[in-house]
Design an enzyme around this catalytic site. Structure first.
Site, PDB file in Angstrom:
ATOM      1  N   HIS A   1       1.384   5.489  -3.694  1.00  0.00           N
ATOM      2  CA  HIS A   1       2.840   4.994  -3.815  1.00  0.00           C
ATOM      3  C   HIS A   1       2.378   3.915  -4.774  1.00  0.00           C
ATOM      4  O   HIS A   1       1.867   3.069  -4.525  1.00  0.00           O
ATOM      5  CB  HIS A   1       3.410   4.185  -2.769  1.00  0.00           C
ATOM      6  CG  HIS A   1       3.572   5.568  -1.776  1.00  0.00           C
ATOM      7  ND1 HIS A   1       4.814   6.349  -1.672  1.00  0.00           N
ATOM      8  CD2 HIS A   1       2.843   6.029  -0.649  1.00  0.00           C
ATOM      9  CE1 HIS A   1       4.970   7.331  -0.535  1.00  0.00           C
ATOM     10  NE2 HIS A   1       3.645   7.046   0.092  1.00  0.00           N
ATOM     11  N   LEU A   2       2.787   4.109  -6.225  1.00  0.00           N
ATOM     12  CA  LEU A   2       2.724   3.200  -7.195  1.00  0.00           C
ATOM     13  C   LEU A   2       3.669   2.217  -7.475  1.00  0.00           C
ATOM     14  O   LEU A   2       3.551   1.196  -8.194  1.00  0.00           O
ATOM     15  CB  LEU A   2       2.254   3.916  -8.553  1.00  0.00           C
ATOM     16  CG  LEU A   2       0.935   4.683  -8.251  1.00  0.00           C
ATOM     17  CD1 LEU A   2       0.359   5.350  -9.589  1.00  0.00           C
ATOM     18  CD2 LEU A   2      -0.159   4.145  -7.556  1.00  0.00           C
ATOM     19  N   ARG A   3       4.891   2.549  -6.720  1.00  0.00           N
ATOM     20  CA  ARG A   3       5.928   1.450  -6.683  1.00  0.00           C
ATOM     21  C   ARG A   3       6.641   0.881  -7.928  1.00  0.00           C
ATOM     22  O   ARG A   3       7.814   0.332  -7.875  1.00  0.00           O
ATOM     23  CB  ARG A   3       5.362   0.128  -6.183  1.00  0.00           C
ATOM     24  CG  ARG A   3       4.836   0.116  -4.724  1.00  0.00           C
ATOM     25  CD  ARG A   3       5.690   0.551  -3.885  1.00  0.00           C
ATOM     26  NE  ARG A   3       5.169   0.519  -2.403  1.00  0.00           N
ATOM     27  CZ  ARG A   3       5.417   1.445  -1.222  1.00  0.00           C
ATOM     28  NH1 ARG A   3       5.867   2.555  -1.719  1.00  0.00           N
ATOM     29  NH2 ARG A   3       4.780   1.392  -0.349  1.00  0.00           N
TER      30      ARG A   3
ATOM     31  N   ASP B   1      -2.403   7.848   0.903  1.00  0.00           N
ATOM     32  CA  ASP B   1      -1.254   7.447   1.114  1.00  0.00           C
ATOM     33  C   ASP B   1      -1.442   5.644   0.816  1.00  0.00           C
ATOM     34  O   ASP B   1      -0.594   5.242   1.641  1.00  0.00           O
ATOM     35  CB  ASP B   1      -0.821   7.699   2.636  1.00  0.00           C
ATOM     36  CG  ASP B   1       0.668   7.420   3.033  1.00  0.00           C
ATOM     37  OD1 ASP B   1       1.300   7.049   2.053  1.00  0.00           O
ATOM     38  OD2 ASP B   1       1.129   7.639   4.284  1.00  0.00           O
TER      39      ASP B   1
END
Lengths: 316, 430
Positions: B64-66, B309
């Site tokens: 998850h690189l946001r 993750d």
């Protein structure tokens, strides 16, 4: 072996308490108890010490009990309810706590609906922290006052058979009592309907059953838990009527326990749901004694945490 | 663009090419030109890999690189920096951004951001449904044109079976696998931890292990009738793994990944740490028997990949009580070292399988380039120092976030350099 002080600056649960620490708290409570029986209910033991009572969840009994204990020991108690505070304006728990810390309290008494919040505060604050109930996790002063009540009646905890019955899943009272009573050598039976008996409760050192009659056999102490009627929507039990038939403590059921068995309840009671009125009001009920012992136990906890030594009388 | 680079003196472990031994690699124009002994090339820069293991580049299937939306926790640039420092040459980016990556424009945005960062490759994973709302299918084909390599509604299990069936059917047409976070919410109740002896002790609601297994079982059945390719994200329980094993034995095209934290940590950590939210993630930490089953699944090939993750959260977001705090931990900078130290060095995982689950396995699961360093392959390499002792110190992470469950761990083995398409994108400064 005896000890003269508690190891931690905090009382977060009974899980971490040694038998010696439990005995110290109960003995101290016993020594402080007479203060409440006098005309002038005040000693200067904690004069100038500041205690903040942070209640993020509704409480009458526990908050009054702590406040009374604080007054009798001359501590400056300040109570704070989450409603109407900056918490409602979106302040984070950590910020609320830090702001309180900035006023240099010596001890914070906290109740919160989420397990672990007192632990979170204890990690982040210099002040000592007393857990006055964190969700379904622990309520150590309740277990201590229950232990004091039992000890005053039976003279001991070791070897007694204590049946804890009702909604075990959601009960912090049950968990704190299980840790304390098993640590002190009592044998504990946890009884609940299958929907309210958490998985693998046996691993806490108790025997578990869904059969209330069997659970009552041979009991010295019957500790009833409050059926949390506000959880009715979750299909944990079809109705209060059906619950009372199987799990309500009646005089006929109580006859299955030992002849001198006593009945306890942490309150507030649902009469006619988990306990019949005649049982609650009978001579075998210690329910009101529990409440008076609560103040004594809380005085003991405040005193031991704040002074770091044993009570030696009023000049201490 | 990169000219010639000679990686010399290392031990090459490349199971897909059948190599394990002292080999030099000559990289030219982004591909592996030669693999051999004592290679020499006039004009080549030389990277001394003496004492290091050279692996086909590590690929993370689940990060998850946001960005866009939560750039205070991570950005594409910082996430890829963290990936490079963790030895990863490619990262698949989950679509739960704000706005959600459910369209070609956002997929293209991510790819172009990554290109600007000039580090590891970024492969977008598109949402299955618009807005991840579980109602209408997103445009898989358009997202694929932009570079998407799979579709997933990520943390939201697609509960509508008929919709999942159509998703599989359409994804098959487009040529993409469907990744499912397998958790039946009607069983899990969204509880903050695993249900068991520890949740009972702590008085916290628990997710029963069967919430995962039930979702896996349903998804396998739907995949079977729709001919879809299912990839199970962060599988965490022994029972769900058993279902995947059975399905593969029957020849179903299903793959799965596990995370380093589910291999090495259990729910007991929550009690031991007095409710530290750095042990709150979803799926939750399980029990020792689950860790053992997952490790066995890695070794026997049932598990295809290790995925991080990686779920960065700003400190303020995690500084909450256990029930309220968000799920997720960072993982890019610790994954390879934790698995090497706790599984390879203890003999639970062979070095060959270690290489596979970080590279060839994930490449195959989503059909990505890489996974081998045979001549002609993309020159994506992870150089790993198997003897380096270090302590996990979150304050030194490249990631913007610090929410690691491994803080303070003493590990032996660490990435040493990361090479993407022949270019050194990260190298440890000693």
């Amino acid at each position: 072996m005896t000890v003269s002080c508690l190891r931690s600056k905090d009382l977060l649960g009974t899980e971490g308490l040694s038998a010696e620490e439990i005995t110290l708290i109960l003995d101290t409570a016993e020594a402080l108890r007479p203060i409440g029986e006098r005309q002038i209910k005040k000693v200067p033991a904690l004069r100038g010490r500041m205690v903040v009572n942070l209640f993020f969840e509704a409480s009458t009994r526990t908050r009054f009990s702590f406040e009374t204990a604080e007054k009798w020991l001359s501590a400056d108690g300040l109570s704070f309810a989450a409603k109407g505070s900056s918490v409602e304006k979106g302040e984070s728990l950590l910020d609320t706590a830090r702001n309180l810390q900035a006023m240099s309290p010596d001890l914070i008494v906290i109740r919160h609906s989420c397990p672990g919040v007192p632990h979170f505060l204890a990690r982040n604050l210099r002040a000592g922290v007393v857990n006055a109930g964190d969700g379904a996790h622990e309520h150590p002063t309740q277990a201590l006052l229950d232990a004091l009540t039992i000890r005053r009646r039976f003279g001991r905890l070791e070897g007694l058979r204590v049946t804890i019955a009702g909604d075990i899943t959601h009960s912090r009272v049950a968990r704190s009592n299980i840790w304390l009573l098993t640590r002190m050598g009592a044998s504990v039976v946890a009884c609940a309907p299958p929907t309210l008996l958490p998985p693998r409760i046996e691993e806490m050192g108790v025997s578990a059953t869904t059969d209330f009659d069997a659970a009552l056999e041979g009991a010295d102490v019957v500790m009833m838990l409050r059926m949390q009627l506000e959880r009715q929507g979750a299909s944990l039990f079809p109705s209060a009527r059906e619950y009372f038939k199987r799990y309500g403590l009646t005089a006929a059921r109580l006859a299955l326990a030992k002849p001198d068995a006593v009945v306890m309840h942490p309150g507030p009671m649902n009469r006619g749901v988990e306990i019949a009125s005649d049982v609650a009001d009978s001579a075998r009920s210690l329910i009101l004694e529990q409440v008076s012992n609560g103040v004594a136990v809380r005085m003991a906890v405040l005193y031991l945490l704040l002074t770091g030594h044993t009570w030696e009388g009023e000049t201490a | 663009m990169s000219g010639l680079l000679l990686v010399a003196g290392g031990r090459l472990v490349d199971p897909a090419a059948g190599r394990d031994g002292a080999f030099d690699l000559l990289l030219r124009d982004g591909v592996v030109a030669e693999v051999g002994s004592n290679l020499a090339a006039a004009g080549a820069r030389v990277l001394d890999a003496t004492g290091l293991i050279v692996f086909p580049g590590f690929i993370d299937l689940h990060a998850h690189l946001r960005e866009p939306g939560r750039e205070q926790a991570e950005t594409v640039a910082t996430g890829l920096k963290a990936a490079a420092a963790g030895g990863f040459t490619a990262v698949c980016a989950m679509p739960n951004t704000d706005p959600v990556n459910d369209n070609r424009a956002i997929s293209e945005y991510l790819v172009s951001k990554a290109r600007g960062a000039a580090g590891p490759r970024l492969y977008p994973i598109g949402a299955v449904t618009r807005g991840q709302l579980g109602q209408e299918l997103a445009e898989f084909g358009e997202m694929r044109i932009a570079g998407a390599v799979a579709v997933s509604d990520d943390g939201k299990w697609l509960a509508d079976g008929a919709l999942l069936r159509r998703a599989f059917e359409h994804a098959r047409l487009v040529g993409l696998p469907v990744i499912q976070h397998c958790e039946d919410p009607s069983l899990s109740g969204g509880a903050p931890m695993h249900e068991g002896a520890v949740s009972t002790r702590l008085g916290l609601p628990g997710q029963p292990a069967i919430a995962e297994a039930a979702a896996v079982a349903r998804d396998l059945l739907v995949a079977e009738i729709s001919g879809g390719r299912l990839h199970v994200a962060h599988l965490s329980t022994a029972r769900a793994l058993e279902l995947v094993r059975e399905a593969r034995a029957r020849g179903l095209p299903v793959t799965c990944e596990v995370t380093p934290h589910h291999l090495t940590l259990t729910d007991e950590e929550i009690a031991r740490s007095s409710f530290s939210t750095n042990f709150k993630m979803n799926p939750p930490l399980r029990e020792p028997a689950d860790c053992d089953a997952l490790a066995a699944g890695l070794e026997d090939g049932t598990v295809d990949a290790i995925a991080t993750d990686h779920a960065p959260h700003h400190e303020d977001e995690k500084a909450l009580d256990f029930e309220t705090a968000p799920f997720g931990v960072v993982g890019l900078e610790t994954a390879a070292a934790v698995v090497y130290d706790r599984l390879v060095r203890t003999g639970k995982l062979s070095l060959a399988r270690f290489a596979e689950v970080f590279s060839a396995g994930p490449a195959r699961a989503l059909g990505l380039p890489g996974g081998t360093l045979a001549p002609g392959s993309p020159a994506n390499l992870t150089l790993f120092d198997p003897e380096r002792p270090w302590r996990v110190d979150a304050s030194r992470f490249e990631s913007l976030s610090r929410n690691t469950p491994f803080a303070g761990w003493d590990l032996t083995g660490a990435p040493a350099a990361t090479i993407v398409e022949g270019r050194v994108v990260w190298k440890r400064e000693t």
